[in-house]
Design a protein around this motif. Structure first.
Motif, PDB file in Angstrom:
ATOM      1  N   LYS A   5       0.843  -1.208   0.000  1.00 39.82           N
ATOM      2  CA  LYS A   5       0.000   0.000   0.000  1.00 39.82           C
ATOM      3  C   LYS A   5       0.874   1.252   0.000  1.00 39.82           C
ATOM      4  O   LYS A   5       0.581   2.223  -0.700  1.00 39.82           O
ATOM      5  CB  LYS A   5      -0.933   0.009   1.206  1.00 39.82           C
ATOM      6  N   GLN A   8       2.399   1.611  -3.514  1.00 45.23           N
ATOM      7  CA  GLN A   8       1.385   2.025  -4.471  1.00 45.23           C
ATOM      8  C   GLN A   8       1.092   3.521  -4.333  1.00 45.23           C
ATOM      9  O   GLN A   8       1.004   4.246  -5.328  1.00 45.23           O
ATOM     10  CB  GLN A   8       0.103   1.224  -4.262  1.00 45.23           C
ATOM     11  N   THR A   9       0.956   4.002  -3.114  1.00 43.24           N
ATOM     12  CA  THR A   9       0.698   5.418  -2.867  1.00 43.24           C
ATOM     13  C   THR A   9       1.860   6.266  -3.364  1.00 43.24           C
ATOM     14  O   THR A   9       1.654   7.295  -4.015  1.00 43.24           O
ATOM     15  CB  THR A   9       0.444   5.671  -1.369  1.00 43.24           C
ATOM     16  N   ASN A  12       1.935   6.727  -7.088  1.00 43.55           N
ATOM     17  CA  ASN A  12       0.854   7.548  -7.631  1.00 43.55           C
ATOM     18  C   ASN A  12       1.168   9.036  -7.629  1.00 43.55           C
ATOM     19  O   ASN A  12       0.494   9.805  -8.296  1.00 43.55           O
ATOM     20  CB  ASN A  12      -0.441   7.320  -6.851  1.00 43.55           C
ATOM     21  N   SER A  15       3.878  12.158  -1.752  1.00 46.74           N
ATOM     22  CA  SER A  15       3.128  11.857  -0.532  1.00 46.74           C
ATOM     23  C   SER A  15       3.861  12.374   0.697  1.00 46.74           C
ATOM     24  O   SER A  15       5.078  12.520   0.700  1.00 46.74           O
ATOM     25  CB  SER A  15       2.949  10.344  -0.385  1.00 46.74           C
ATOM     26  N   THR A  32       8.368  10.301  -2.862  1.00 46.98           N
ATOM     27  CA  THR A  32       7.674   9.764  -4.027  1.00 46.98           C
ATOM     28  C   THR A  32       8.461   8.629  -4.651  1.00 46.98           C
ATOM     29  O   THR A  32       9.664   8.495  -4.418  1.00 46.98           O
ATOM     30  CB  THR A  32       7.432  10.858  -5.086  1.00 46.98           C
ATOM     31  N   GLU A  76      -0.035  10.132   3.275  1.00 48.55           N
ATOM     32  CA  GLU A  76      -1.075  10.954   2.643  1.00 48.55           C
ATOM     33  C   GLU A  76      -0.591  11.367   1.264  1.00 48.55           C
ATOM     34  O   GLU A  76       0.446  12.021   1.131  1.00 48.55           O
ATOM     35  CB  GLU A  76      -1.364  12.191   3.489  1.00 48.55           C
ATOM     36  N   GLN A  77      -1.332  10.994   0.241  1.00 45.61           N
ATOM     37  CA  GLN A  77      -0.976  11.360  -1.123  1.00 45.61           C
ATOM     38  C   GLN A  77      -1.315  12.820  -1.344  1.00 45.61           C
ATOM     39  O   GLN A  77      -2.443  13.249  -1.132  1.00 45.61           O
ATOM     40  CB  GLN A  77      -1.713  10.475  -2.117  1.00 45.61           C
ATOM     41  N   ALA A  83      -5.806  12.861  -5.657  1.00 44.41           N
ATOM     42  CA  ALA A  83      -5.294  13.591  -4.494  1.00 44.41           C
ATOM     43  C   ALA A  83      -5.464  15.088  -4.714  1.00 44.41           C
ATOM     44  O   ALA A  83      -5.186  15.600  -5.790  1.00 44.41           O
ATOM     45  CB  ALA A  83      -3.816  13.274  -4.268  1.00 44.41           C
TER      46      ALA A  83
END
Length: 121
Positions: A5, A8-9, A12, A15, A32, A76-77, A83
């Motif tokens: 998880k 993956q974040t 994206n 974060s 990132t 937190e993205q 986002a």
């Protein structure tokens, strides 16, 4: 927190990662693994022998950091699909922010950089 998880974040977008060190001191980092935000000459790295360790590109420091998924409290993205852009948490230099093309030059002039706020009390 689950490593997949976290990865993956990070893939994206940019974060904010909240984690603890070995003394339970809490830290935050802007990081990132999204290819669009990595230096052009950088390859993503992996830690093959430890299922809990991962590397992340620290955006403000512009260097790679190694963290344990077990130490991550929250992620937190801040940018990327799904986002909301939270420019107050993106503590990168104006030059780096300009490269991201998230903000116009006028927007960058109005942002308060953390280094500029240190002397203001």
């Amino acid at each position: 927190m689950k490593k997949h998880k976290i990865l993956q974040t990070l893939q994206n977008g940019i974060s904010e990662i909240t984690y603890t060190d070995e003394f339970s001191v809490e830290y935050t980092m802007i990081g990132t693994l999204a290819q669009t935000h990595l230096p052009h000459d950088a390859d993503t790295m992996d830690i093959p022998n430890d299922q809990n360790m991962f590397v992340v590109f620290n955006v403000p420091k512009e260097k790679w950091e190694t963290l344990s998924a077990l130490s991550v409290i929250d992620i937190e993205q801040l940018t990327g699909e799904g986002a909301a852009v939270n420019e107050s948490k993106l503590k990168a230099s104006p030059e780096y922010m300009e490269q991201l093309e998230l903000f116009s030059e006028e927007d960058l002039d109005t942002l308060e950089h953390p280094d500029d706020m240190e002397g203001a009390d």
